[in-house]
Design a protein around this motif. Structure first.
Motif, short mmCIF file in Angstrom:
data_model
loop_
_atom_site.label_atom_id
_atom_site.label_comp_id
_atom_site.label_asym_id
_atom_site.label_seq_id
_atom_site.Cartn_x
_atom_site.Cartn_y
_atom_site.Cartn_z
N ARG A 138 23.30 13.59 -11.44
CA ARG A 138 23.58 14.77 -12.24
C ARG A 138 23.97 14.34 -13.65
O ARG A 138 24.72 13.38 -13.82
CB ARG A 138 24.73 15.60 -11.64
CG ARG A 138 24.59 15.93 -10.17
CD ARG A 138 23.28 16.56 -9.80
NE ARG A 138 23.06 17.84 -10.49
CZ ARG A 138 21.94 18.57 -10.32
NH1 ARG A 138 20.97 18.14 -9.55
NH2 ARG A 138 21.82 19.70 -10.97
N VAL A 163 24.63 22.68 -19.93
CA VAL A 163 23.89 23.34 -18.84
C VAL A 163 23.45 22.33 -17.78
O VAL A 163 22.94 22.72 -16.73
CB VAL A 163 22.67 24.11 -19.38
CG1 VAL A 163 23.11 25.24 -20.29
CG2 VAL A 163 21.70 23.19 -20.11
N ASP A 209 14.22 24.09 -13.09
CA ASP A 209 14.09 25.41 -13.70
C ASP A 209 13.38 26.46 -12.83
O ASP A 209 13.85 27.59 -12.76
CB ASP A 209 13.36 25.34 -15.04
CG ASP A 209 14.16 24.60 -16.10
OD1 ASP A 209 15.20 24.00 -15.74
OD2 ASP A 209 13.77 24.58 -17.27
N ASN A 260 16.52 28.07 -9.31
CA ASN A 260 17.91 27.83 -9.69
C ASN A 260 18.77 27.84 -8.43
O ASN A 260 18.65 28.75 -7.60
CB ASN A 260 18.42 28.91 -10.64
CG ASN A 260 17.75 28.88 -12.00
OD1 ASN A 260 17.96 29.75 -12.81
ND2 ASN A 260 16.92 27.87 -12.26
N LEU A 282 22.49 27.94 -6.84
CA LEU A 282 23.87 28.32 -7.15
C LEU A 282 24.76 27.91 -5.99
O LEU A 282 24.88 28.61 -4.99
CB LEU A 282 23.96 29.83 -7.40
CG LEU A 282 23.05 30.38 -8.51
CD1 LEU A 282 23.20 31.89 -8.61
CD2 LEU A 282 23.36 29.72 -9.83
N ASP A 324 21.83 32.32 -2.91
CA ASP A 324 22.19 31.03 -3.46
C ASP A 324 21.02 30.41 -4.22
O ASP A 324 21.21 29.61 -5.13
CB ASP A 324 22.62 30.08 -2.35
CG ASP A 324 23.91 30.52 -1.69
OD1 ASP A 324 24.74 31.11 -2.39
OD2 ASP A 324 24.08 30.28 -0.49
N HIS A 349 13.70 31.52 -11.68
CA HIS A 349 14.12 31.41 -13.07
C HIS A 349 14.31 32.79 -13.69
O HIS A 349 13.51 33.70 -13.47
CB HIS A 349 13.07 30.61 -13.86
CG HIS A 349 13.55 30.16 -15.20
ND1 HIS A 349 13.52 30.99 -16.31
CD2 HIS A 349 14.06 28.98 -15.61
CE1 HIS A 349 14.00 30.33 -17.35
NE2 HIS A 349 14.33 29.11 -16.96
N HIS A 379 18.98 23.44 -14.02
CA HIS A 379 20.09 22.65 -14.55
C HIS A 379 21.36 22.91 -13.74
O HIS A 379 22.46 22.57 -14.21
CB HIS A 379 20.34 23.08 -16.00
CG HIS A 379 19.16 22.89 -16.88
ND1 HIS A 379 18.99 21.76 -17.63
CD2 HIS A 379 18.08 23.65 -17.12
CE1 HIS A 379 17.88 21.83 -18.32
NE2 HIS A 379 17.30 22.97 -18.04
N ASN A 380 21.24 23.46 -12.59
CA ASN A 380 22.41 24.07 -11.97
C ASN A 380 23.20 23.16 -11.04
O ASN A 380 24.27 22.70 -11.39
CB ASN A 380 21.98 25.34 -11.23
CG ASN A 380 21.06 26.20 -12.07
OD1 ASN A 380 19.85 26.10 -11.93
ND2 ASN A 380 21.63 27.00 -12.95
N SER A 381 22.65 22.87 -9.86
CA SER A 381 23.49 22.15 -8.91
C SER A 381 22.66 21.63 -7.75
O SER A 381 21.45 21.83 -7.68
CB SER A 381 24.58 23.09 -8.37
OG SER A 381 24.00 24.13 -7.60
#
Length: 253
Positions: free
Chosen positions: A12, A23, A158, A161, A163, A177, A181, A219-221
């Motif tokens: 990461r 981001v 991208d 995504n 969450l 979750d 995009h 770019h999230n997780s």
């Protein structure tokens, strides 16, 4: 550097907009059946992470290629070339246009022939119904999605995504979750049937990769699906985008 499964590591990273809003971004290291390695995406990682990568890969000598799977993720490609100068630097058509000074391999990651070269290690998918490299530089909906065959882990930039929210936040924020995009409306091709093509692609992807345990998303997780299968997660993401898809049908048919 997260060791998520045998043969799969996810790094990461930081990516700041206007030097303020972080981001995030990512890179993954995957081991091939022959014991050699691939990097998915490019990122100028910190020294501790680079030392860990070198330790796993005989000082980088066992990295065969760097596969840059998102046409608009270009900032760290020069670093990747310098980090493993012997490895094939592979990107999309836009990578070649954006940074012609780099030593790009002539193969393009969006081409089926290129993907076949790495099919011992990875499965690939490109969304239908959207432009991979649109004229609008702000629309980053399209990408080449990769799945590590041995672990089933998906690496995606991208297009999806993820969450992975703390439980307290989940009580406040509703919704799936896994989401598509937020610029999906802009990314869909301006033609009849594009929304239906996108839905069909997403459902087929969910079914084919149903056993996916983890989604690593920029770019999230990193999203651990736990007891939810990937097909159900994709269906929930489609439901979340239903209004966008319906509006496209109304406008273009």
């Amino acid at each position: 550097m997260l060791h998520l499964a045998d043969g799969f590591w996810n790094i990461r990273g930081d990516f700041r907009i206007a030097k303020l809003l972080n981001v995030g971004t990512q890179m993954s290291l995957v081991r091939r059946p022959n014991g050699r390695f691939l990097l998915l995406d490019s990122y100028a990682a910190d020294n501790d992470t680079l030392r860990a990568i070198r330790a796993l890969t005989d000082d980088g000598k066992r990295i065969d290629a760097v596969l840059n799977v998102h046409p608009f993720h270009t900032v760290h490609c020069e670093f990747a070339q310098n980090f493993v100068p012997h490895a094939r630097l592979i990107g999309t058509r836009r990578h070649h246009l954006r940074s012609p000074e780099l030593n790009w391999d002539p193969a393009l990651i969006e081409d089926a022939a290129t993907q076949d070269e790495f099919s011992d290690t990875l499965e690939f998918s490109i969304p239908a119904g959207i432009e991979l490299i649109p004229d609008d530089q702000s629309v980053h909906v399209g990408s080449v999605i990769a799945r590590h065959r041995a672990s089933g882990i998906v690496h995606v930039d991208d297009t999806l995504n993820a969450l992975d929210l703390p439980s307290l936040v989940e009580k406040i924020m509703s919704g799936p979750d896994l989401r598509f995009h937020p610029k999906l409306a802009d990314g869909l091709e301006k033609r009849s049937g594009a929304a239906d093509d996108y839905i069909a692609w997403a459902k087929a992807l969910g079914a084919a990769w149903r056993e996916t345990p983890i989604v690593c998303a920029a770019h999230n997780s990193v999203l651990h699906l736990n007891n939810q299968d990937f097909a159900a997660a994709i269906d929930a993401a489609l439901a979340d985008s239903q209004t966008t898809l319906d509006k496209h049908r109304q406008q273009f048919g």
